[in-house]
Write an enzyme that holds these catalytic residues in place. Structure first.
Site, PDB file in Angstrom:
ATOM      1  CG  ASN A 166       0.678   3.846   4.580  1.00 51.52           C
ATOM      2  OD1 ASN A 166       1.800   4.585   4.477  1.00 51.52           O
ATOM      3  ND2 ASN A 166      -0.487   3.570   3.937  1.00 51.52           N
ATOM      4  N   GLY A 182      -0.474   7.117   8.690  1.00 51.39           N
ATOM      5  CA  GLY A 182      -1.529   6.905   8.111  1.00 51.39           C
ATOM      6  C   GLY A 182      -2.194   5.592   8.110  1.00 51.39           C
ATOM      7  CG  HIS A 226      -0.505  -3.640   5.542  1.00 54.98           C
ATOM      8  ND1 HIS A 226      -1.283  -3.304   6.851  1.00 54.98           N
ATOM      9  CD2 HIS A 226      -0.836  -2.269   4.842  1.00 54.98           C
ATOM     10  CE1 HIS A 226      -1.590  -2.117   6.910  1.00 54.98           C
ATOM     11  NE2 HIS A 226      -1.455  -1.607   5.807  1.00 54.98           N
TER      12      HIS A 226
END
Ligand code: AMP
Ligand code: ZN
Length: 114
Positions: free
Chosen positions: A87, A93, A100
């Protein structure tokens, strides 16, 4: 980065359910899993998001994905697969500003995302 929750997990300042660690990365279970298998793989180096990766990060990113797929297999998702997700920023979002990779598996996932 001093105010970053994932850097704090890297430093051991807040707990994380670690499933893998080496000199350059950490794998740990997501605190709010949205699938039966849901873990994150992060670089120990703070990078805000994938749009801020630099040329020297390309090998690191490859290693993160290699480890993520190894861990996905270890968690029983080799046969049915799952989803590797990054994301990114507001429209993506992203809620934690430390790059990550999510891995989601263990159930069928819909597409496209909402
Ligand atoms: P994203 O929305 O892609 O930025 O994902 C951030 C993820 O980090 C979410 O799925 C959160 O549930 C997860 N998360 C936030 N804080 C922690 C924590 N302390 N330990 C493990 N996972 C976390
Ligand atoms: Zn960080």
């Amino acid at each position: 980065m001093s105010n970053c929750i994932f850097c704090k997990i890297v430093m051991g300042e807040i707990p994380g359910k670690k499933i893998y660690e080496d000199d350059e990365m950490l794998g740990f279970l997501d605190i709010n899993p949205v699938a039966p298998v849901h873990f994150l793989v992060i670089p120990k180096k703070h990078i805000n998001n994938i749009m801020e990766m630099e040329t020297q990060d390309t090998v690191l990113l490859g290693r993160l994905f290699y480890k993520a797929q190894e861990l996905a297999k270890q968690q029983g998702c080799e046969e049915k697969g799952g989803r590797f997700v990054i994301n990114t920023k507001t429209d993506g979002g992203q809620t934690v500003e430390h790059l990550h990779i999510h891995f989601l598996g263990g159930r069928s996932l819909s597409w496209p995302p909402g």
